[in-house]
Design a protein around this motif. Structure first.
Motif, mmCIF file in Angstrom:
data_model
loop_
_atom_site.group_PDB
_atom_site.id
_atom_site.type_symbol
_atom_site.label_atom_id
_atom_site.label_comp_id
_atom_site.label_asym_id
_atom_site.label_seq_id
_atom_site.Cartn_x
_atom_site.Cartn_y
_atom_site.Cartn_z
ATOM 1 N N ALA A 184 -7.056 2.779 3.749
ATOM 2 C CA ALA A 184 -7.061 3.982 2.920
ATOM 3 C C ALA A 184 -7.258 5.245 3.747
ATOM 4 N N ASP A 223 -10.030 -0.130 -0.352
ATOM 5 C CA ASP A 223 -10.315 0.548 0.915
ATOM 6 C C ASP A 223 -9.381 0.068 2.006
ATOM 7 N N SER A 281 0.814 -1.218 0.000
ATOM 8 C CA SER A 281 0.000 0.000 0.000
ATOM 9 C C SER A 281 0.846 1.265 0.000
ATOM 10 N N GLN A 313 -4.183 1.537 -4.649
ATOM 11 C CA GLN A 313 -4.969 2.764 -4.693
ATOM 12 C C GLN A 313 -6.460 2.509 -4.870
ATOM 13 N N ARG A 324 -2.912 7.300 -0.251
ATOM 14 C CA ARG A 324 -3.778 7.773 -1.328
ATOM 15 C C ARG A 324 -3.940 9.287 -1.252
ATOM 16 N N ILE A 358 -9.381 9.149 -2.018
ATOM 17 C CA ILE A 358 -10.201 8.656 -0.904
ATOM 18 C C ILE A 358 -11.643 9.120 -1.050
#
Length: 498
Positions: free
Chosen positions: A473, A183, A128, A180, A131, A136
């Motif tokens: 996220a 969630d 990850s 991206q 973002r 988001i």
């Protein structure tokens, strides 16, 4: 609110909850029906359970939905609930629902793509990446039905371009798309599988043994529980579209470097998806559910091999919960594994068998397993701790090509214990701590790399942070600048080895 003789408004959708109460699956069914509605949409819930009279209005207050009215005729009750506020109904007519495109159930034929090799001492992220705020916002709009699939994917494409460019600038050898489109690292699967749906964690409060303790664990996230979603299974699982192969397709289109992609492991998905109050309507046992999870992961893995993924990483952080949470005599929220554990020995064997079932027949060199001890907060004091001692025997039995392991944090113990892992597997060593805002010095990182080389040989060593930079996220562990600087520190340290 007192009952009325009849509702003055007509619901957009209705369902019968029978005698279910809010702690026995009714809230999950409400979520299944209310989520597809637009803001201002009206849901009718029919019920014969007396406790719903009080519990449903309380749930509405907690989740920001409006309890409109209710009727009562003998045992039969009818509750009318508005998604959001009733005042939004005029602005967003309930009949107008943003439709998500339904993908074809027939997989696209692929010509297999051979990925570039992953070099020794390769630098990579775990998965990850932070973002952008607009990504988001688009994610929330998509989940709530306010943004189409096409618009969401186009927005995500832009976010992926930025994430990959930052990794390339840092000097990594292997890139990820930064997850991206997700969630979180695991729950996103519910939005891609058939008969599975994401529901807010707050809906699960009535289902856990100790709601107060669970609420305390949610507060550790520093995110409103209504914004964190958990997968719920409402029928037999099937895969009519890729889980992450589309992520690899796009990532490969914007970079020449090897692309790694992460998938939640089969044990993690089984532990998160098995909830007796709802999943047992589709499956007689969690073992039966696990068999379908293995099937869909194998389907996905085959497509990822053809799509040219250089490395497919299975995330199994819940293995740490199995062996370390017991020492604290408490459950860990770390990965949302709410179903009961049957004891470390049983669970580790179960996890091993599930992983090997998924990996069977797949080229080992292109598979990896990631284990950490929790990555939902930068506060090291609340995460699980313990060496790999209780896990290394089980890990050694998993037929995987690489182990990507949290090792920089003192919570992980000594790296030397990993010499018990198979000698034909590559060892990924966490050499920077994503939870620490301070960017490690080049000499400090080089020292950790040197120790790994001494233990395993440079041809086996892979290098990465302990975990992802934004597992959830809405709750990134660090900012984009810090993430890029930490990867750059690893890349510069590698250069000192020639």
């Amino acid at each position: 609110m007192n009952p009325v003789d009849a509702h003055t408004l007509v619901p957009d959708i209705s369902f019968d909850g029978g005698d279910l109460d809010c702690g026995n699956g009714l809230l999950l069914l409400i979520r299944k029906h209310i989520d597809p509605l637009p803001r201002g949409g009206l849901l009718e819930i029919r019920s014969t359970e007396i406790s719903v009279d009080e519990d449903l209005p309380a749930w509405c207050r907690l989740t920001g939905n409006e309890f409109v009215s209710w009727t009562k005729v003998k045992k039969q009750r009818s509750f009318l609930v508005c998604k959001g506020m009733l005042a939004e109904r005029a602005a967003t007519p309930a009949a107008v629902v943003v439709a998500k495109e339904t993908p074809s159930s027939v997989p696209r034929p692929r010509i297999p793509i051979e990925p570039p090799p992953i070099p020794e001492l390769a630098v990579m992220g775990i998965g990850s990446w932070p973002r952008p705020r607009w990504m988001i916002e688009a994610m929330h709009a998509y989940v709530e039905g306010r943004l189409s699939e096409k618009a969401f994917q186009e927005t995500a494409d832009d976010a992926v371009r930025l994430a990959i460019a930052a990794q390339e600038k840092a000097g990594v050898d292997v890139v990820t798309d930064g997850e991206q489109r997700r969630d979180s690292y695991a729950s996103f699967v519910a939005s891609r599988l058939d008969n599975c749906q994401l529901i807010p964690l707050i809906d699960l409060l009535p289902l856990v043994d100790d709601p107060a303790e669970f609420e305390a664990e949610l507060r550790a996230l520093d995110i409103p529980a209504g914004e964190v979603r958990h997968p719920a299974v409402f029928g037999k699982l099937s895969r009519s579209r890729p889980l992450v192969a589309h992520e690899v397709d796009f990532a490969r289109s914007v970079t020449d470097r090897p692309v790694k992609v992460a998938l939640p492991g089969p044990y993690l998905l089984t532990r998160t998806m098995w909830m007796e109050c709802i999943s047992d309507r589709a499956y007689a046992s969690r073992e039966e559910l696990a068999a379908d999870i293995v099937r869909v992961l194998r389907e996905e893995l085959a497509e990822l091999m053809d799509a040219g993924a250089a490395l497919v990483q299975f995330d199994e952080p819940v293995l740490s919960e199995v062996v370390f949470a017991g020492a604290k005599n408490k459950r860990s929220f770390m990965c949302g594994a709410l179903s009961e554990s049957l004891g470390p020995a049983h669970e580790l064997a179960f996890a091993r068998d599930l992983l090997n079932a998924v990996l069977d027949g797949v080229p080992r060199r292109r598979t990896a397993l990631h284990v950490c001890r929790g990555n939902w907060t930068p506060d090291e004091s609340v995460a699980l701790a313990g060496s790999y001692g209780p896990l290394v025997g089980m890990l050694a039995q998993v037929k995987v090509g690489a182990y990507l392991l949290e090792m920089c944090t003192p919570r992980a113990g000594e790296v030397d214990i990993l010499t018990a892992l198979p000698h034909d597997a590559r060892i990924g060593v966490g050499v920077v701590n994503q939870k620490d805002a301070h960017v490690e010095g080049i000499d400090q990182v080089a020292g950790r790399i040197r120790h790994a080389i001494d233990l395993f040989g440079r041809e086996r060593v892979l290098l990465h942070p302990d975990c992802g930079f934004a597992t959830f996220a809405d709750n990134p562990i660090c900012c984009t600048g810090s993430a890029q600087d930490k990867l750059a520190a690893i890349a510069k340290a590698v250069q000192t080895f020639g």
